[in-house]
Design an enzyme around this catalytic site. Structure first.
Site, PDB file in Angstrom:
ATOM      1  N   TYR A 143       8.512 -45.271  10.008  1.00 58.85           N
ATOM      2  CA  TYR A 143       9.678 -44.945  10.824  1.00 58.85           C
ATOM      3  C   TYR A 143      10.743 -46.035  10.793  1.00 58.85           C
ATOM      4  O   TYR A 143      11.913 -45.787  11.096  1.00 58.85           O
ATOM      5  CB  TYR A 143       9.266 -44.700  12.283  1.00 58.85           C
ATOM      6  CG  TYR A 143       8.461 -43.451  12.520  1.00 58.85           C
ATOM      7  CD1 TYR A 143       8.256 -42.510  11.523  1.00 58.85           C
ATOM      8  CD2 TYR A 143       7.885 -43.214  13.758  1.00 58.85           C
ATOM      9  CE1 TYR A 143       7.510 -41.369  11.749  1.00 58.85           C
ATOM     10  CE2 TYR A 143       7.128 -42.070  14.002  1.00 58.85           C
ATOM     11  CZ  TYR A 143       6.950 -41.149  12.989  1.00 58.85           C
ATOM     12  OH  TYR A 143       6.203 -40.017  13.217  1.00 58.85           O
ATOM     13  N   LYS A 194      -5.344 -44.671   5.830  1.00 59.72           N
ATOM     14  CA  LYS A 194      -5.470 -43.898   4.598  1.00 59.72           C
ATOM     15  C   LYS A 194      -5.640 -44.877   3.436  1.00 59.72           C
ATOM     16  O   LYS A 194      -4.902 -44.874   2.449  1.00 59.72           O
ATOM     17  CB  LYS A 194      -4.235 -43.005   4.411  1.00 59.72           C
ATOM     18  CG  LYS A 194      -4.398 -41.908   3.364  1.00 59.72           C
ATOM     19  CD  LYS A 194      -5.473 -40.898   3.700  1.00 59.72           C
ATOM     20  CE  LYS A 194      -5.493 -39.783   2.645  1.00 59.72           C
ATOM     21  NZ  LYS A 194      -6.701 -38.944   2.764  1.00 59.72           N
ATOM     22  N   ASP A 226      -7.029 -37.946   7.669  1.00 56.93           N
ATOM     23  CA  ASP A 226      -7.290 -36.517   7.548  1.00 56.93           C
ATOM     24  C   ASP A 226      -8.638 -36.155   8.184  1.00 56.93           C
ATOM     25  O   ASP A 226      -8.763 -35.142   8.879  1.00 56.93           O
ATOM     26  CB  ASP A 226      -7.218 -36.059   6.090  1.00 56.93           C
ATOM     27  CG  ASP A 226      -7.916 -37.000   5.122  1.00 56.93           C
ATOM     28  OD1 ASP A 226      -8.337 -38.097   5.531  1.00 56.93           O
ATOM     29  OD2 ASP A 226      -8.035 -36.639   3.932  1.00 56.93           O
ATOM     30  N   ASP A 250       1.467 -40.941  15.934  1.00 57.05           N
ATOM     31  CA  ASP A 250       2.368 -39.914  16.449  1.00 57.05           C
ATOM     32  C   ASP A 250       1.716 -38.543  16.348  1.00 57.05           C
ATOM     33  O   ASP A 250       1.711 -37.748  17.301  1.00 57.05           O
ATOM     34  CB  ASP A 250       3.671 -39.950  15.641  1.00 57.05           C
ATOM     35  CG  ASP A 250       4.795 -39.152  16.288  1.00 57.05           C
ATOM     36  OD1 ASP A 250       4.573 -38.557  17.354  1.00 57.05           O
ATOM     37  OD2 ASP A 250       5.895 -39.129  15.715  1.00 57.05           O
ATOM     38  N   ASP A 254      -0.618 -36.333  19.639  1.00 54.66           N
ATOM     39  CA  ASP A 254      -0.236 -34.991  20.079  1.00 54.66           C
ATOM     40  C   ASP A 254      -1.382 -34.011  19.890  1.00 54.66           C
ATOM     41  O   ASP A 254      -1.597 -33.114  20.721  1.00 54.66           O
ATOM     42  CB  ASP A 254       1.001 -34.515  19.325  1.00 54.66           C
ATOM     43  CG  ASP A 254       2.300 -34.959  19.992  1.00 54.66           C
ATOM     44  OD1 ASP A 254       2.224 -35.765  20.938  1.00 54.66           O
ATOM     45  OD2 ASP A 254       3.375 -34.507  19.568  1.00 54.66           O
TER      46      ASP A 254
END
Length: 369
Positions: A143, A194, A226, A250, A254
């Site tokens: 980001y 990852k 994942d 992020d 959620d």
């Protein structure tokens, strides 16, 4: 000795003012307890600030936030401001606060209250008793990395690109937050990355392993993002504290939020680094958005905002007993079957934003009595 604390309330947009009105009532109740003096001030952020000042975040609000012991924020944004230029949109006010306050650690609990367990879309035995804390690095990663942009290609077409970058110092400090919190919880940290395809994640994993040497009493595991997403749905109670980067955090936070059945129930905290005296800047906010479609209707659920104040009591004021009291009061209200519309189930009793605030205060009176 009386503990004197300063809270800045930034109610924001949409349902923000309504849920923060009820939170203010709880703050005032808590500030009336022996040995605790809480001084409340207010300010504007987001669309409300743009309407009044032509910017979603003023220098005066930043200064007030940095001077406060904690900031409580309601919500920002709404369709009214959709056509504004990118850097004038209400959400830039929240991002600006995070940047100016140097809030690098985002804490997102996903807790399932027994009374709401059946509201989850997952099976009861999968989510009942769930208590996860996701620690998300908030100021680095893709980001914020450079270079970034959208370029025209010489032969036609365009190319969009962002850079995923982390320094060892950034990973070190978020890992220490996660390990420190795990020591006060279940003693387990799962670091999510990852590392099988991303060099930035290889560094992340190496630094987390190094920091872990200072927290030998905490169990550390690693998981690819994942798989972590799948495991949150398959067996979420295997996790205690999860720590991960900005993008992965992020998304996963959620996903974890919806395990509980409603975004309207979930608080969050964003913390800065502690100074020499142990003081750290902090911002607390509900996870839900501004919900402009129900703004002003007295329908919004204030519990996420109220529980955000409980996090403030715990992490900024070091008042664990008071935080426990408030969380138990919320649990008690839910146990009575009282619900706002977003968490209604058959047989529940529907109430309003104000009615839920009344109920929490009555439960606090009963439990403190």
């Amino acid at each position: 000795m009386i503990a004197s604390k300063k809270i800045l309330i930034l109610a924001g947009d949409g349902i923000g003012p309504e849920v923060m009105d009820q939170t203010r009532r709880v703050i005032e109740w808590m500030g009336g307890r022996p040995g605790l003096d809480i001084k409340i001030s207010g300010g504007l952020v987001g669309g409300a600030s743009y309407d009044a000042n032509g910017t979603p975040l003023t220098a005066e609000t930043v200064a007030a936030a940095r001077a406060a012991d904690a900031v409580l924020l309601g919500a920002v944004g709404g369709p009214k401001w959709d056509d504004l230029p990118f850097y004038e949109k209400p959400e830039r006010g929240l991002l600006g606060l995070r940047k100016e306050m140097e809030l690098f650690a985002n804490l997102r609990p996903a807790v399932v209250f027994d009374a709401l367990a059946e509201a989850s879309t997952l099976k009861l035995d999968v989510v009942k008793g769930l208590d996860i804390l996701i620690v998300r690095e908030l100021t680095g990663g893709v980001y914020f990395g450079d270079p970034r942009g959208i370029d025209d290609l010489p032969g036609g077409g365009r190319r969009g690109y962002n850079t995923l970058v982390y320094t060892s110092a950034e990973v070190d400090r978020i890992a220490r937050v996660a390990f420190g919190l795990a020591k006060k919880r279940g003693g387990r940290v799962c670091s999510v990355d990852k590392a099988n395809v991303l060099e930035a994640s290889v560094l992340w994993r190496e630094v987390v392993e190094e920091v872990h040497k200072d927290y030998a009493d905490v169990e550390l595991s690693h998981m690819y993002v994942d798989n972590a997403a799948m495991q949150l749905v398959r067996n979420p109670k295997q996790f205690d504290v999860m720590v991960t980067g900005n993008l992965f955090g992020d998304i996963l936070s959620d996903a974890a939020a919806m395990l509980t059945g409603s975004l309207g129930m979930l608080p969050s905290a964003s913390l800065g680094a502690a100074d020499a005296s142990g003081r750290r800047l902090a911002l607390y906010e509900p996870v839900h958005g501004s919900a402009p479609d129900i703004a002003g209707s007295n329908m919004a659920n204030p519990l996420a905002a109220i529980l955000s104040f409980a996090m403030c009591l715990r992490y900024s004021f070091d008042l664990g007993n008071e935080a426990d009291l408030l969380e138990r009061a919320v649990e008690g209200v839910l146990g009575q079957g009282l619900r706002t519309a977003d968490i209604m189930q058959p047989g529940d009793v529907e109430t309003t934003t104000t009615g839920m605030g009344d109920a929490v205060l009555a439960e606090l009176d009963k439990r403190a009595g």
